[in-house]
Design a protein around this motif. Structure first.
Motif, PDB file in Angstrom:
ATOM      1  N   ARG A 197       0.831  -1.212   0.000  1.00 20.90           N
ATOM      2  CA  ARG A 197       0.000   0.000   0.000  1.00 20.90           C
ATOM      3  C   ARG A 197       0.866   1.263   0.000  1.00 20.90           C
TER       4      ARG A 197
ATOM      5  N   TRP B 106     -10.696  -0.164   6.725  1.00 21.27           N
ATOM      6  CA  TRP B 106     -10.331   1.120   7.339  1.00 21.27           C
ATOM      7  C   TRP B 106      -9.432   0.969   8.544  1.00 21.27           C
TER       8      TRP B 106
ATOM      9  N   SER C 103      -6.695   0.247   8.131  1.00 20.62           N
ATOM     10  CA  SER C 103      -5.463   0.813   7.557  1.00 20.62           C
ATOM     11  C   SER C 103      -5.231   2.247   8.030  1.00 20.62           C
ATOM     12  N   HIS C 104      -6.207   2.815   8.749  1.00 25.39           N
ATOM     13  CA  HIS C 104      -5.950   4.146   9.316  1.00 25.39           C
ATOM     14  C   HIS C 104      -4.712   4.099  10.189  1.00 25.39           C
TER      15      HIS C 104
ATOM     16  N   TRP D 213      -2.069   4.963   7.548  1.00 27.57           N
ATOM     17  CA  TRP D 213      -2.379   6.182   6.773  1.00 27.57           C
ATOM     18  C   TRP D 213      -2.396   7.419   7.659  1.00 27.57           C
ATOM     19  N   PHE D 214      -2.827   7.211   8.906  1.00 29.07           N
ATOM     20  CA  PHE D 214      -2.921   8.344   9.826  1.00 29.07           C
ATOM     21  C   PHE D 214      -1.700   9.263   9.716  1.00 29.07           C
TER      22      PHE D 214
ATOM     23  N   THR E 200      -1.825  11.142   6.179  1.00 27.54           N
ATOM     24  CA  THR E 200      -2.900  12.118   5.946  1.00 27.54           C
ATOM     25  C   THR E 200      -2.759  13.294   6.907  1.00 27.54           C
ATOM     26  N   ARG E 201      -2.434  12.973   8.150  1.00 33.39           N
ATOM     27  CA  ARG E 201      -2.319  14.053   9.132  1.00 33.39           C
ATOM     28  C   ARG E 201      -1.146  14.962   8.797  1.00 33.39           C
TER      29      ARG E 201
ATOM     30  N   GLN F  18      -9.927   5.103   2.106  1.00 31.10           N
ATOM     31  CA  GLN F  18      -9.551   3.951   2.926  1.00 31.10           C
ATOM     32  C   GLN F  18      -9.391   4.320   4.391  1.00 31.10           C
TER      33      GLN F  18
ATOM     34  N   PHE G  35      -7.862  12.516  11.238  1.00 32.33           N
ATOM     35  CA  PHE G  35      -6.915  12.148  10.187  1.00 32.33           C
ATOM     36  C   PHE G  35      -6.638  13.289   9.218  1.00 32.33           C
TER      37      PHE G  35
END
Ligand code: HEM
Ligand code: HEM
Ligand code: SF4
Ligand code: SF4
Lengths: 214, 445
Positions: A23, A187, A189-190, A193-194, A197-198, B47, B119
């Motif tokens: 990913r 999700w 996967s946050h 990703w957190f 994205t943050r 996602q 997020f």
């Protein structure tokens, strides 16, 4: 049993690692194609945002939702630490690889497991009770909450020998594997990703727009 | 539940276009927009969202409509782009109609929610993708589309003709010269320090603001100019309709005009959209990393003039005053402290709002919402009760709004909720308060 442990551990951790790596590589390529993402990223402002959003009650929205925030912090803390520091896991690892790491006493782990279970119950009730959350909740959300809590429920039942140990252990291992496998593909996967994205939003607010994002 | 009255609004730009839509075309457009160019952010956002609803409290529409869950930011995404992605673009014309209502009239792309989502998911960006899809399908609220057509044909937002533009400037120069001797509006002066940019509503309906600026420039001794040719307006509603081709054209022309005049800086008048278009969205679309010439917003400019003592304040406003923090220069540029510095210089009794700074509530007019025109006005006003309550709590008489959209939006809210306040640009206060150096100046309020 021995075989199940080996297969599931390899499968779970393998899929988790490969999935996450895949990913991230995909996102790296896609971000390069998109073009407008990477130039914005700034270490300073990205970290500034991460620090604020990782410290409890340091953002306005966390202060507007103190209960959710505190439950969520305890939940994540216990959720991430308990499986890493439980004697049962470390023992299995030591048998296999010949080395291990310090563990927490079993009663502490039990408490952490209970915290996770209570927190999931809280998330569940919140999803049912709060209209703005129920509105965006489908079967997937309920299912994922169940997947998240399952290894904890089976883990503590096994530990306390409440039901047939072997059966519960099998359930524990299967649900634990599912837990690991689903992280890259839902999700959950946050979890990774957190950080991206943050820090992207922190960079855009800080470096480009000269403003704060918390 | 979505508001029945809103769902019933008739808007030819949406309704008639939807009647002509074919599923195959919808599918093709959605796939094109959601394809390559926006892979990373779109997919990662989709996602990552844990469907926790924590973004709800960010949105003025949600807060104003008794916490109706359909107005939570995440719900707006669920009702639009999630479905498009899930069904791989195979959605009905009716669905596109709903998307247009949500994307154009129920979200002002104010980006407050990305400061509330843990997020940092950029809902406004996702909503802009929906608008892009609607625009490519020709489904755009009719009043908004009219401003875009005007941009495309005249390069300004309100069909101002070239001779009208020059006439207005000359007329304003005369008015300004009546107020203060020797005031000029220098047209096309190459190599001036500053080019002053305004947006079309100024020559069209608020021409006095241009005369005010001429007086301010004279008092401060600024070497400035305004362009006589197209490119003077970059308010850019195309940016909000999703017609990025026209958006890019408007921004390019604006910057080319500034380059032609070889000015050192561009001062953007009191408008948040125009600032955003010229500094962020325009350059991004055109593939520039930044604007070719530095641009400062009027708030920064006035701040400089006051800080450097180029303008001195002779008298202060006595009435209680409060402020509307415009999203595009506060969340978009962090100008809130400078804004307060100016207000405190000009006013004796400043009463701040809460929440403020980056946490301001949007005026509900920005992001193209007010440009959707009369059919959607009631919906817009219902969507900003929190703003009315916030302003009422200050007990002020005057609301300083350094943005054209905020100005009109807040004026409407004041009327609808009977707040009995007035809105004002900083420009109007400055000409009242500053020391003109000739002993004149208006009487105290
Ligand atoms: C292949 C995978 C796994 C194996 C073989 C495994 C095995 C075990 C064993 C042997 C125990 C000790 C039970 C006892 O004390 O009698 C245990 C406890 C526990 N496991 Fe796992 N586990 C696996 C995956 C997971 C995963 C993915 C999680 C987490 C999310 C997890 C969470 C826990 C917890 C929280 C406990 C402790 C419960 C308590 O003592 O209160 N396990 N596991
Ligand atoms: C370092 C890793 C992680 C970070 C930074 C993180 C962060 C977050 C954040 C910011 C939320 C938002 C909502 C809230 O605060 O309640 C959240 C929710 C949640 N997280 Fe995590 N998370 C991480 C790892 C995980 C893992 C590994 C799991 C489980 C496999 C998990 C399960 C959940 C669940 C179930 C929720 C949603 C609760 C709900 O509203 O229903 N998280 N997480
Ligand atoms: S109006 Fe603002 S807060 Fe509401 S959804 Fe749109 S960007 Fe988010
Ligand atoms: S706060 Fe963020 S993660 Fe939670 S529902 Fe809203 S957009 Fe999704």
């Amino acid at each position: 049993m021995e075989l199940l442990v080996t297969v599931c551990a390899w499968l779970g951790l393998g899929v988790l690692l490969l999935g996450v790596t895949g990913r991230l590589l995909w996102a790296w390529r896609a971000a390069r194609i998109e073009g407008s993402v990477l130039p914005v990223m700034s270490a300073r402002y990205g970290l500034r945002s991460l620090v604020h959003w990782l410290l409890p009650l340091s953002t306005r929205n966390q202060r507007l939702h103190p209960v959710v925030t505190l439950v969520s912090y305890l939940f994540h803390l216990c959720l991430l630490l308990a499986p890493l520091l439980v004697a049962g896991h470390v023992e299995l690892w030591r048998q296999r690889w010949g080395f291990g790491w310090p563990t927490l006493p079993d009663p502490v782990i039990d408490v952490m497991t209970l915290v996770v279970m209570v927190a999931v119950l809280f998330f569940l009730l919140r999803r049912l009770a709060a209209p703005e959350v129920r509105n965006v909740t489908g079967w997937k959300e309920y299912l994922l909450l169940m997947v998240v809590v399952a290894p904890f429920v089976t883990g503590i039942i096994a530990h306390l020998h409440l039901l047939d140990y072997r059966l519960v252990m099998v359930l524990h291992i299967v649900s634990g594997t599912l837990w690991l496998v689903l992280i890259p593909f839902s999700w959950l996967s946050h979890m990774f990703w957190f950080f991206f994205t943050r820090s992207y939003m922190g960079s855009e607010f800080g470096a480009v727009r000269n403003a704060r994002d918390w | 539940m979505a508001d029945i009255e809103d769902a019933r609004v008739e808007d030819a730009g949406i309704d008639q276009a939807v009647d002509k839509l074919e599923p195959a075309r919808i599918e093709a457009v959605i796939r094109r927009v959601l394809g390559a160019g926006c892979g990373a952010r779109l997919k990662v956002y989709l996602q990552t969202c844990v469907h926790c609803g924590l973004c709800a409290d960010a949105c003025h529409t949600y807060l104003s409509r008794d916490r109706d869950p359909d107005f939570a930011p995440v719900a707006k995404v669920k009702e639009t782009i999630w479905e498009m992605v899930k069904r791989q673009g195979r959605v009905s014309p009716e669905f596109i109609k709903k998307c247009a209502r949500i994307a154009y009239t129920e979200c002002g792309a104010c980006r407050r929610c990305s400061m509330y989502c843990p997020f940092g998911i950029d809902i406004a960006y996702l909503i802009m993708l929906v608008r892009r899809i609607c625009a490519l399908l020709g489904v755009v609220p009719v009043y908004l589309q009219d401003t875009v057509n005007s941009h495309a044909a005249t390069s300004n937002q309100m069909w101002v003709q070239p001779d009208d533009w020059i006439d207005t400037l000359i007329w304003q120069e005369e008015d300004a010269a009546d107020e203060l001797e020797g005031v000029r509006i220098p047209l096309d002066r190459e190599g001036a320090d500053i080019m002053y940019s305004v947006i079309a509503p100024e020559p069209k309906i608020l021409a006095q603001l241009i005369a005010n600026m001429a007086v301010i420039m004279k008092v401060a001794g600024v070497d400035w100019t305004m362009p006589s040719l197209d490119g003077w307006d970059n308010s850019n509603m195309a940016m909000y309709s999703g017609d990025f081709e026209v958006m890019g054209r408007v921004e390019r022309l604006h910057w080319e005009r500034a380059l032609q005049l070889k000015v050192k800086r561009v001062v953007m008048g009191e408008c948040g959209h125009a600032y955003r278009g010229a500094v962020y969205d325009g350059p991004k679309w055109l593939g520039w990393s930044k604007p070719p010439i530095p641009m400062v917003h009027a708030v920064e400019f006035y701040y400089e003039l006051l800080r450097e003592g180029r303008i001195k304040i002779a008298r202060k406003i006595k009435e209680p005053v409060t402020v509307q923090d415009p999203c595009n220069i506060v969340r978009g540029r962090g100008l809130h402290h400078k804004l307060r510095y100016i207000i405190n210089e000009l006013c004796e009794d400043f009463r701040d709002v809460s929440p403020r700074f980056e946490h301001n509530y949007c005026c509900a007019a920005g992001g193209g919402v007010i440009n959707c025109g009369p059919p959607w006005k009631l919906s817009r006003l219902k969507s900003n009760r929190v703003k009315a309550e916030q302003l009422a709590a200050t007990d002020a008489h005057l609301v300083v709004t350094p943005c054209h959209n905020c100005h009109s939006g807040i004026e409407d809210i004041i009327g609808y909720y009977g707040l009995g306040m007035h809105v004002t640009f900083i420009n109007e206060l400055l000409v009242k308060c500053m020391d003109r150096g000739d002993g004149s100046g208006e009487v105290e309020r």
